[in-house]
Motif scaffolding. Structure first.
Motif, PDB file in Angstrom:
ATOM      1  N   THR A  94       0.807  -1.224   0.000  1.00  0.00           N
ATOM      2  CA  THR A  94       0.000   0.000   0.000  1.00  0.00           C
ATOM      3  C   THR A  94       0.839   1.272   0.000  1.00  0.00           C
ATOM      4  O   THR A  94       0.296   2.372  -0.050  1.00  0.00           O
ATOM      5  CB  THR A  94      -0.928   0.026   1.232  1.00  0.00           C
ATOM      6  OG1 THR A  94      -0.127  -0.109   2.421  1.00  0.00           O
ATOM      7  CG2 THR A  94      -1.926  -1.123   1.172  1.00  0.00           C
ATOM      8  N   SER A  95       2.152   1.145   0.037  1.00  0.00           N
ATOM      9  CA  SER A  95       3.020   2.318   0.123  1.00  0.00           C
ATOM     10  C   SER A  95       3.018   3.102  -1.188  1.00  0.00           C
ATOM     11  O   SER A  95       2.924   2.537  -2.280  1.00  0.00           O
ATOM     12  CB  SER A  95       4.453   1.898   0.455  1.00  0.00           C
ATOM     13  OG  SER A  95       5.306   3.027   0.441  1.00  0.00           O
ATOM     14  N   THR A  96       3.125   4.420  -1.071  1.00  0.00           N
ATOM     15  CA  THR A  96       3.291   5.292  -2.242  1.00  0.00           C
ATOM     16  C   THR A  96       4.587   6.102  -2.127  1.00  0.00           C
ATOM     17  O   THR A  96       4.699   7.185  -2.682  1.00  0.00           O
ATOM     18  CB  THR A  96       2.093   6.248  -2.380  1.00  0.00           C
ATOM     19  OG1 THR A  96       1.958   6.998  -1.158  1.00  0.00           O
ATOM     20  CG2 THR A  96       0.811   5.482  -2.662  1.00  0.00           C
TER      21      THR A  96
ATOM     22  N   THR B 123       8.543   7.307  -2.540  1.00  0.00           N
ATOM     23  CA  THR B 123       9.558   7.397  -3.584  1.00  0.00           C
ATOM     24  C   THR B 123      10.913   7.111  -2.941  1.00  0.00           C
ATOM     25  O   THR B 123      11.280   7.741  -1.945  1.00  0.00           O
ATOM     26  CB  THR B 123       9.581   8.791  -4.225  1.00  0.00           C
ATOM     27  OG1 THR B 123       8.344   9.011  -4.904  1.00  0.00           O
ATOM     28  CG2 THR B 123      10.722   8.914  -5.224  1.00  0.00           C
TER      29      THR B 123
ATOM     30  N   GLN C 136       7.857  -3.368  -8.498  1.00  0.00           N
ATOM     31  CA  GLN C 136       6.475  -3.276  -8.963  1.00  0.00           C
ATOM     32  C   GLN C 136       5.670  -4.523  -8.619  1.00  0.00           C
ATOM     33  O   GLN C 136       4.450  -4.461  -8.428  1.00  0.00           O
ATOM     34  CB  GLN C 136       6.445  -3.049 -10.479  1.00  0.00           C
ATOM     35  CG  GLN C 136       6.953  -1.677 -10.892  1.00  0.00           C
ATOM     36  CD  GLN C 136       6.140  -0.544 -10.282  1.00  0.00           C
ATOM     37  OE1 GLN C 136       4.931  -0.482 -10.448  1.00  0.00           O
ATOM     38  NE2 GLN C 136       6.805   0.342  -9.553  1.00  0.00           N
TER      39      GLN C 136
ATOM     40  N   GLN D  51       7.597   4.402  -6.161  1.00  0.00           N
ATOM     41  CA  GLN D  51       8.359   4.954  -7.284  1.00  0.00           C
ATOM     42  C   GLN D  51       9.844   4.904  -6.953  1.00  0.00           C
ATOM     43  O   GLN D  51      10.248   5.186  -5.825  1.00  0.00           O
ATOM     44  CB  GLN D  51       7.932   6.398  -7.546  1.00  0.00           C
ATOM     45  CG  GLN D  51       8.704   7.077  -8.663  1.00  0.00           C
ATOM     46  CD  GLN D  51       8.225   8.507  -8.899  1.00  0.00           C
ATOM     47  OE1 GLN D  51       7.054   8.809  -8.789  1.00  0.00           O
ATOM     48  NE2 GLN D  51       9.142   9.395  -9.220  1.00  0.00           N
TER      49      GLN D  51
ATOM     50  N   PRO E  31       3.342  -1.911  -5.910  1.00  0.00           N
ATOM     51  CA  PRO E  31       2.968  -1.237  -7.164  1.00  0.00           C
ATOM     52  C   PRO E  31       2.842   0.278  -7.055  1.00  0.00           C
ATOM     53  O   PRO E  31       2.906   0.979  -8.058  1.00  0.00           O
ATOM     54  CB  PRO E  31       1.625  -1.872  -7.521  1.00  0.00           C
ATOM     55  CG  PRO E  31       1.106  -2.467  -6.243  1.00  0.00           C
ATOM     56  CD  PRO E  31       2.315  -2.874  -5.465  1.00  0.00           C
ATOM     57  N   GLY E  32       2.686   0.814  -5.837  1.00  0.00           N
ATOM     58  CA  GLY E  32       2.569   2.261  -5.666  1.00  0.00           C
ATOM     59  C   GLY E  32       3.879   2.963  -5.408  1.00  0.00           C
ATOM     60  O   GLY E  32       3.924   4.190  -5.335  1.00  0.00           O
TER      61      GLY E  32
END
Length: 236
Positions: free
Chosen positions: A27-29, A31, A52, A59, A56-57
């Motif tokens: 669930t992490s977004t 970078t 990924q 970068q 998937p979140g």
């Protein structure tokens, strides 16, 4: 001075006292920033596939590699740094990634490779990749000068992505750690030989901040980078 170091010390103290937040890849977004010379490009697809697949979140950013990268990692502006083994800095912690032999690349059928020797190596002009993160004389030229061997640099380019197509269509030679040309050499039908004189293999390490490198998210990212290196075909 104290005015510069005190905020950093207080920030590190706050992190030490606070319990680290759990990192949840799914669930992490976040970078993550990895400072590295561009010759590590062959590992990036493997790294991104791994990231990924589990996060998937997330970068991944590869900022420009510069002499300031060590300071920027220590200050928390990068999450990880790839650099030669021998680098020493009390603000960083490192783990070895592997070693790669210095290898000479040239076009298929290059005349230098027919009778390979130090003389053949020095008889043809060389392509040199000059990245902003590297200072001083290269270990290749230092060792060659000790042995009384001189190379002529015919062209200098700013990154490794330009090297293979140039080699494929000229008589220039390129001497680099083999990790730099994993995948690319075959695509451009380049031939290769071991460097024709004694030069210790290049070792690379993965560095993290001593203050922030044990944070769960950073630890997870470091594991992904190390795993990508372990799967490189050119790792020796």
């Amino acid at each position: 001075g104290l005015a510069e170091t005190l905020p950093r010390v207080l920030q590190q103290l706050a992190r030490t006292i606070a319990a680290p937040e759990p990192f949840k890849p799914a669930t992490s977004t976040r970078t993550f920033r990895l400072a590295a010379p561009d010759f590590i490009a062959p590992l990036v697809p493997t790294l991104l596939h791994d990231v990924q697949g589990t996060a998937p979140g997330v970068q991944v950013e590869l900022p420009p590699y510069s002499p300031a990268a060590v300071r920027e990692l220590a200050e928390g502006r990068h999450d990880a740094l790839i650099a030669p083994h021998g680098m020493r800095n009390e603000d960083l912690r490192g783990q070895p990634l592997g070693t790669w032999p210095w290898t000479v690349y040239g076009r298929e059928g290059h005349p230098a490779f027919a009778d390979w020797s130090p003389e053949a190596w020095s008889a043809y002009p060389h392509l040199q990749v000059h990245t902003s993160g590297v200072r001083g004389q290269s270990p290749i030229d230092r060792r060659a000068s000790q042995l009384g061997i001189r190379r002529v640099v015919g062209a200098v380019v700013p990154n490794f992505s330009m090297a293979a197509p140039i080699l494929a269509q000229t008589d220039l030679l390129l001497t680099v750690p083999s990790v730099a040309m994993v995948n690319t050499a075959a695509v451009f039908h380049l031939d290769r030989r071991e460097i024709p004189f004694d030069l210790p293999d290049m070792g690379l390490s993965l560095f993290r901040s001593a203050a922030e490198g044990d944070e769960p998210g950073v630890r997870w990212f470091l594991e992904r980078v190390a795993a990508a290196f372990s799967r490189l075909d050119g790792n020796q």
